[in-house]
Design an enzyme around this catalytic site. Structure first.
Site, PDB file in Angstrom:
ATOM      1  CD  GLU A 169      55.762 101.456 112.929  1.00 34.28           C
ATOM      2  OE1 GLU A 169      56.987 101.434 113.114  1.00 34.28           O
ATOM      3  OE2 GLU A 169      55.186 102.368 112.300  1.00 34.28           O
TER       4      GLU A 169
ATOM      5  CE1 TYR B  91      57.898 105.458 108.348  1.00 32.32           C
ATOM      6  CE2 TYR B  91      57.047 103.509 109.444  1.00 32.32           C
ATOM      7  CZ  TYR B  91      57.847 104.616 109.454  1.00 32.32           C
ATOM      8  OH  TYR B  91      58.609 104.901 110.561  1.00 32.32           O
TER       9      TYR B  91
ATOM     10  CG  ASP C 298      65.370 101.263 112.754  1.00 30.79           C
ATOM     11  OD1 ASP C 298      64.452 102.088 112.755  1.00 30.79           O
ATOM     12  OD2 ASP C 298      65.190 100.042 112.557  1.00 30.79           O
TER      13      ASP C 298
END
Lengths: 284, 401
Positions: free
Chosen positions: A47, A173, A58
């Site tokens: 990734e 995911y 994040d």
């Protein structure tokens, strides 16, 4: 290589996927190419993060990596170049891009997806693009044969989960904890619940990310999912070697430690015996 | 005339192409929960929520705030100038209208912990006060640079029981405080209410903040009809994220009233050091919403700049973006210097210290007055008081205090 082919290949080898994340351009383009080349030797899927100024999904580790990369002059066009080069060297390792929606929107959705196709990027992950806003990007991804990978979280209710799984391709995911990315100590119970829910509705490979930092985590995840995604723990190695100006003091040491770490993590994905795996799944 | 009031956002939280919910999957259920709670309590008025809110606005905030006829300023400018005195609201700015509304909603939702972002500290102070008043735990994220620049507001928040957390990531200002608050919310989504301070962010925030600020325009309308027997010709308000502007404008969207949204021109648009996303930005996605943003050729959000901390943000709420494209509002900007000049003019002529944010509205109003006749009515939304800015102004004027 397509993501589905990779998962088939792994199944035949009796292995699960080790997916490694690294920010393109961290701490600069040249060194990130070297680091990603090391990662490609061991990871099943890579990734590549295209850095964004405001990466809200994040944690601080990856935000800092984004800042380093942007400071060094990284941009999406360079990320495509980087992907091309890596694909020449490691065609058997599928690569996916992870970036925020504004980067794609700015370039134009079709243009972005077309460029992904041209640089043999297998999939795209956009953490701030929920299913409601994804129709047009989804259509371009279908048109050009690029997988659009969605995230699902423990807080995602069942009806919504079904909708997401209908559009999701490549793999899904699974966000292992409610929170942003960042290395954590234990794999949460609610992750296991979520994987079970996903498996109930879909045959798509399930990969788990957010908070996986050790080989033991990878092993634990691989007992119940099709792959483990490691991001912050890898990026932390850059952080360890980089100085205030974004320079790496000892390049060889850095690449050596990175190599040892990813090599070690990959070991966690090899299934020891089929019978053992089955009993584990039963116990959940 | 096309109608705009009570039509937008649509069911997907969109104002035309703007708005929406660009947030991580983890937050979607929280946003849905918020949307439902807002519908229950505000739109359906469950448990007489609105009465409770309006009672607090009256008794705690001190509303309605006056619509003041500024006689000497009117003489100077050659038209009738009214100031909507949000500077006289509790804590000295319009921010409390929204903070109180949302904190009350948080309480009704059973959330015990409230988080918020703040730039200069005005929204942080308002949130801390509302949480103290309603007995909620309060955590404020503030860019480390702003913590340093706004020590007084940090202490005010702490006095009211809030915990102020400095944010060291990115540019260490408002934009990064929002990022950090969003992260906290993502992690603690089940127990925590995120009290966003402007008409920004993912749906339903832009709509919700507008509804809680709408009281400003409602009062202006009632007050001006009482005083003048007609609607104003022009309303001028400053725009950072846009909460005081949409609040002042909203009641007039379907009326024949010109609406000016004044942005921070900073050191001049051409220098790149500004906060004028409507005037000089491009369409992008920031903090959960499609809006005009200040960004580079690759879509990286650029840092904004303004002498006024409350206007120092690289985006504008989605409804104002939509109204700009529709031609219903007129986006304009003034520079730091023009705002400073206007600040002093109001001090001298009316004995009122305006916030530097509001001084931007004032500065444009002064320019605009040239085009107005002496019977034309102009309302300027004086969104806050300027005590907090005295140090900044002194420094800019080269005075020591």
């Amino acid at each position: 290589m397509k993501l589905s082919e990779k998962f088939d290949e792994l199944k035949n080898k009796n292995e699960k996927a080790f997916i490694a994340f690294y920010v393109g351009g961290d701490p600069n383009l040249e060194l990130s190419e070297k680091a990603l080349s090391v990662i490609c030797k061991y990871a099943d899927i890579v990734e590549i993060g295209i850095p964004f100024s405001d990466p809200v999904a994040d944690g601080i580790t990856i935000q800092k990596a984004d800042v380093r990369a942007l400071k060094s002059g990284m941009n999406p066009l360079k990320a495509f170049e980087l992907a091309k080069k890596l694909n020449e060297k490691f065609p058997e390792v599928p690569k996916v891009f992870l970036t925020y929606y504004n980067i794609i929107f700015k370039m134009g959705e079709e243009n972005f997806v077309k460029k992904c196709k041209e640089s043999k990027i297998s999939g795209i992950i956009v953490p701030d693009l929920p299913i409601e806003e994804a129709d047009s990007l989804y259509n371009y991804c279908k048109k050009y044969g690029v997988d659009l990978i969605f995230l699902v979280a423990p807080t995602t209710p069942d009806d919504r989960l079904k909708k997401i799984l209908e559009k999701c391709s490549g793999f899904v995911y699974v966000v292992s904890v409610t929170g942003t990315t960042g290395a954590r100590e234990k794999v949460a119970e609610e992750t296991k619940e979520l994987i079970k829910r996903v498996k109930k509705y879909s045959k798509i490979p399930v990969c788990v990310g957010f908070g996986i930092s050790k080989k033991e985590h990878v092993e634990e995840i691989c007992k119940i999912a099709d792959g483990a995604i490691v991001g912050s723990a890898i990026v932390k190695i850059v952080e360890k070697y980089v100085d205030e100006n974004g320079k790496i003091k000892d390049e060889n040491e850095f690449l050596k430690e990175l190599e040892e770490f990813v090599k070690h993590l990959k070991k966690g994905t090899k299934i020891k015996s089929k019978t053992k795996e089955k009993t584990v799944i039963k116990n959940i | 005339m096309k109608k705009y009031k009570d039509i937008y956002p649509d069911e997907n939280g969109k104002f035309g192409i703007y708005g929406g919910k660009f947030v991580p999957e983890t937050l979607i259920p929280a946003i849905t929960e918020l949307e439902e709670a807002f519908k229950r309590f505000w739109i359906n008025n469950e448990g007489n929520f609105r009465e409770e809110y309006y009672r607090l606005l009256r008794d705690y905030v001190g509303r309605p705030t006056p619509l003041y006829y500024a006689e000497r300023l009117s003489e100077e400018l050659g038209c009738k100038v009214y100031l909507k005195r949000e500077d006289l609201a509790h804590l000295g700015a319009h921010k409390i209208n929204n903070a109180l509304g949302q904190a009350l909603l948080a309480k009704k939702m059973g959330k015990k912990r409230v988080i918020a972002e703040t730039g200069a500290g005005q929204h942080g102070v308002a949130t801390a006060a509302a949480c103290a008043k309603l007995g909620l735990e309060c955590v404020i994220y503030m860019g480390a640079k702003d913590v340093e620049r706004q020590k007084l507001n940090v202490f005010r928040m702490e006095l009211m029981g809030a915990k102020v957390i400095p944010v060291f990531g990115g540019s260490q200002t408002l934009k990064d405080a929002v990022n950090e608050a969003l992260r906290d919310w993502t992690t603690n989504v089940r127990t925590t209410y995120y009290l966003l301070g402007s008409a920004l962010g993912p749906h339903p925030y832009p709509m919700m903040v507008r509804e809680f600020q709408r009281v400003i325009g409602k009062e202006i309308k009632e007050q001006i009809l009482k005083k003048e027997g007609r609607l104003p010709d022009v309303i001028v308000a400053c725009v950072g994220g846009g909460s005081n502007a949409i609040g002042a404008f909203y009641e007039f969207l379907d009326d024949d009233v010109e609406l000016y949204a004044v942005e921070a021109g900073g050191k001049g648009i051409e220098t790149g050091m500004h906060g004028a996303s409507l005037c000089a930005g491009e369409v992008g996605v920031l903090h959960g919403s499609k809006i005009y943003v200040k960004e580079d050729e690759f879509g990286q959000i650029e840092e904004s700049y303004s002498i006024s901390a409350g206007l120092d943000y690289p985006g504008v709420g989605p409804e104002l973006c939509f109204l700009k494209d529709e031609g219903r509002i007129k986006p304009v900007y003034v520079t730091d210097d023009e705002a400073l000049e206007a600040f002093q003019i109001l001090c001298r002529l009316e004995g009122i210290l305006p916030a530097l944010e509001s001084s931007h509205a004032l500065a444009y109003a002064i320019k605009l007055a040239d085009k107005l006749d002496k019977d034309d009515i102009m309302v300027i939304n004086l969104s806050g008081r300027g005590d907090k800015d005295v140090q900044t102004v002194a420094k800019a004027l080269g005075k020591e205090i």
